[in-house]
Design a protein around this motif. Structure first.
Motif, PDB file in Angstrom:
ATOM      1  N   PRO A   1      -2.125   5.633  -1.323  1.00  0.00           N
ATOM      2  CA  PRO A   1      -1.598   4.186  -1.662  1.00  0.00           C
ATOM      3  C   PRO A   1      -2.591   2.805  -1.154  1.00  0.00           C
ATOM      4  O   PRO A   1      -3.609   3.220  -0.344  1.00  0.00           O
ATOM      5  N   ARG A   2      -2.171   1.863  -1.560  1.00  0.00           N
ATOM      6  CA  ARG A   2      -3.191   0.790  -1.301  1.00  0.00           C
ATOM      7  C   ARG A   2      -2.692   0.077  -0.005  1.00  0.00           C
ATOM      8  O   ARG A   2      -3.406  -0.214   0.790  1.00  0.00           O
TER       9      ARG A   2
ATOM     10  N   SER B   1       7.090   0.041  -6.336  1.00  0.00           N
ATOM     11  CA  SER B   1       5.744   0.516  -6.652  1.00  0.00           C
ATOM     12  C   SER B   1       5.153   1.741  -5.672  1.00  0.00           C
ATOM     13  O   SER B   1       5.554   1.662  -4.704  1.00  0.00           O
ATOM     14  N   ASP B   2       4.543   2.380  -6.465  1.00  0.00           N
ATOM     15  CA  ASP B   2       3.954   3.580  -5.740  1.00  0.00           C
ATOM     16  C   ASP B   2       2.547   3.195  -4.918  1.00  0.00           C
ATOM     17  O   ASP B   2       2.016   4.387  -4.623  1.00  0.00           O
ATOM     18  N   ASP B   3       2.285   1.965  -5.005  1.00  0.00           N
ATOM     19  CA  ASP B   3       0.929   1.829  -4.214  1.00  0.00           C
ATOM     20  C   ASP B   3       1.239   1.294  -2.877  1.00  0.00           C
ATOM     21  O   ASP B   3       0.378   0.940  -1.996  1.00  0.00           O
ATOM     22  N   CYS B   4       2.481   1.590  -2.485  1.00  0.00           N
ATOM     23  CA  CYS B   4       2.976   1.047  -0.818  1.00  0.00           C
ATOM     24  C   CYS B   4       3.658   2.262  -0.369  1.00  0.00           C
ATOM     25  O   CYS B   4       4.471   3.035  -0.922  1.00  0.00           O
ATOM     26  N   GLU B   5       3.566   2.293   1.004  1.00  0.00           N
ATOM     27  CA  GLU B   5       4.179   3.350   1.831  1.00  0.00           C
ATOM     28  C   GLU B   5       4.530   2.464   2.879  1.00  0.00           C
ATOM     29  O   GLU B   5       4.004   1.619   3.176  1.00  0.00           O
TER      30      GLU B   5
ATOM     31  N   ARG C   1       6.264   4.529  -2.489  1.00  0.00           N
ATOM     32  CA  ARG C   1       5.851   5.904  -2.481  1.00  0.00           C
ATOM     33  C   ARG C   1       6.547   6.885  -1.414  1.00  0.00           C
ATOM     34  O   ARG C   1       7.104   7.889  -1.808  1.00  0.00           O
TER      35      ARG C   1
ATOM     36  N   GLY D   1      -3.046   4.169   3.479  1.00  0.00           N
ATOM     37  CA  GLY D   1      -3.389   2.982   2.714  1.00  0.00           C
ATOM     38  C   GLY D   1      -4.603   2.224   3.216  1.00  0.00           C
ATOM     39  O   GLY D   1      -5.097   2.644   4.188  1.00  0.00           O
ATOM     40  N   GLU D   2      -5.221   1.633   2.212  1.00  0.00           N
ATOM     41  CA  GLU D   2      -6.409   1.029   2.404  1.00  0.00           C
ATOM     42  C   GLU D   2      -6.262  -0.272   3.215  1.00  0.00           C
ATOM     43  O   GLU D   2      -6.979  -0.500   4.086  1.00  0.00           O
TER      44      GLU D   2
ATOM     45  N   ARG E   1      -1.988  -8.301  -3.539  1.00  0.00           N
ATOM     46  CA  ARG E   1      -2.836  -7.323  -4.701  1.00  0.00           C
ATOM     47  C   ARG E   1      -3.870  -8.176  -4.993  1.00  0.00           C
ATOM     48  O   ARG E   1      -4.894  -7.771  -5.266  1.00  0.00           O
TER      49      ARG E   1
END
Length: 309
Positions: A4-5, A33-37, A56, A81-82, A102
């Motif tokens: 994830p981002r 959104s699947d770029d977050c946890e 996610r 995540g990044e 983003r």
């Protein structure tokens, strides 16, 4: 599956009344959104409770130690995540926060600071972060504060390179981290969009008498950074709490500007323009004399002869 981002890092001491509302605000901002946890860390004794999935996935765990820094480090280890996106369990996430993140993370800055809106047991107010890294460092040196920790996102690589959060600095973990990152040349991005609605309430640790003690602790930590405010200030502090010894020839012009504004606001009555000018001149001259006295005594190895409340 790609990592994830954004990893939303939310430490809490209990699953209290505010947490469900906070999680709903985060879920609305993530919008599936699947770029977050979401990483929820319970600081202290207790069991991790099952929580609704945000983005996610949602990870709920118990900190191996006590204190906010240990909880944040435990969350850092579990996050993938990044960027580590901070949240507190009693605040609300702005619906557009991740859309803004983003966009601003495209240049891969090490720190992304968002604005906040304070609400609750206070007059509602908007607070914007510094515009660049230099202004952020000046605020840290002169005020012990630059931007709200819960409204910040930190690149994971930079955070790990800095050694994570220092458990010895609990209560000052944000200041300590910003000093290390910005002092090491970390990239900084600022957003005027509110990222967090910051709730003020009576149960907060920072309320009441703890405020003054917290300010003193922050100011005591600042000289350890070994950083200077531009090329005009030797890194000495000149704050609303006390004037510390420093070379008056190199005192930061920003402090003198704040002093002038404060004195201007305090002047009232007939002929106030003339009086205000005289007060400003007197205030700056007085500060210079006291700073010089302290500086000369410090050069001689003596104690500071004065403080100013």
């Amino acid at each position: 599956m790609a990592a994830p981002r954004f990893s939303i890092l939310l430490p809490t001491t209990s699953y209290g009344d505010y947490l469900p509302v906070t999680l709903r605000s985060v879920d609305r901002a993530v919008a599936g959104s699947d770029d977050c946890e979401l990483i929820v860390v319970l600081d202290g004794a207790g069991r991790a409770a099952p929580l609704p999935t945000v983005g996610r996935r949602t990870v709920s765990l118990v900190s191996p130690g006590t204190g906010i820094s240990a909880a944040l480090n435990a969350g850092l280890q579990a996050a993938g995540g990044e960027y580590l996106v901070r949240m507190d369990a009693d605040d609300l996430c702005h619906p557009q926060r991740f859309r803004d993140l983003r966009r601003r993370s495209a240049g891969r800055p090490d720190i992304i600071a968002g604005a906040i809106v304070k609400f609750g047991a206070c007059r509602p107010s908007y607070e914007a972060p510094p515009r660049d890294a230099r202004q952020a460092m000046e605020d840290l040196l002169h005020r012990g504060y630059a931007f709200a920790h819960p409204a910040a996102a930190v690149r994971r690589e930079a955070l790990e390179r800095a050694g994570g959060y220092d458990p010895a600095r609990d209560g000052l973990e944000d200041l300590d981290l910003w000093l290390r990152l910005l002092g090491g040349g970390a990239g900084f991005a600022s957003s005027r969009l509110p990222h967090v609605f910051y709730r003020v309430h009576a149960e907060q640790v920072s309320r009441g008498a703890a405020v003054a003690a917290g300010v003193r602790d922050r100011l005591a930590l600042v000289p350890a950074a070994g950083a200077a405010c531009g090329d005009r200030c030797p890194g000495r502090l000149a704050t609303c709490c006390s004037l510390h010894a420093g070379d008056p020839g190199r005192v930061c012009g920003r402090y003198l500007h704040h002093l002038a504004v404060r004195e201007l606001r305090g002047a009232r009555g007939a002929g106030r323009v003339r009086r205000r000018r005289a007060i400003v001149r007197h205030g700056i001259a007085s500060a210079g004399r006291r700073l010089r006295a302290g500086w000369e005594l410090a050069r001689a190895g003596g104690d500071r002869p004065w403080t100013s409340a």
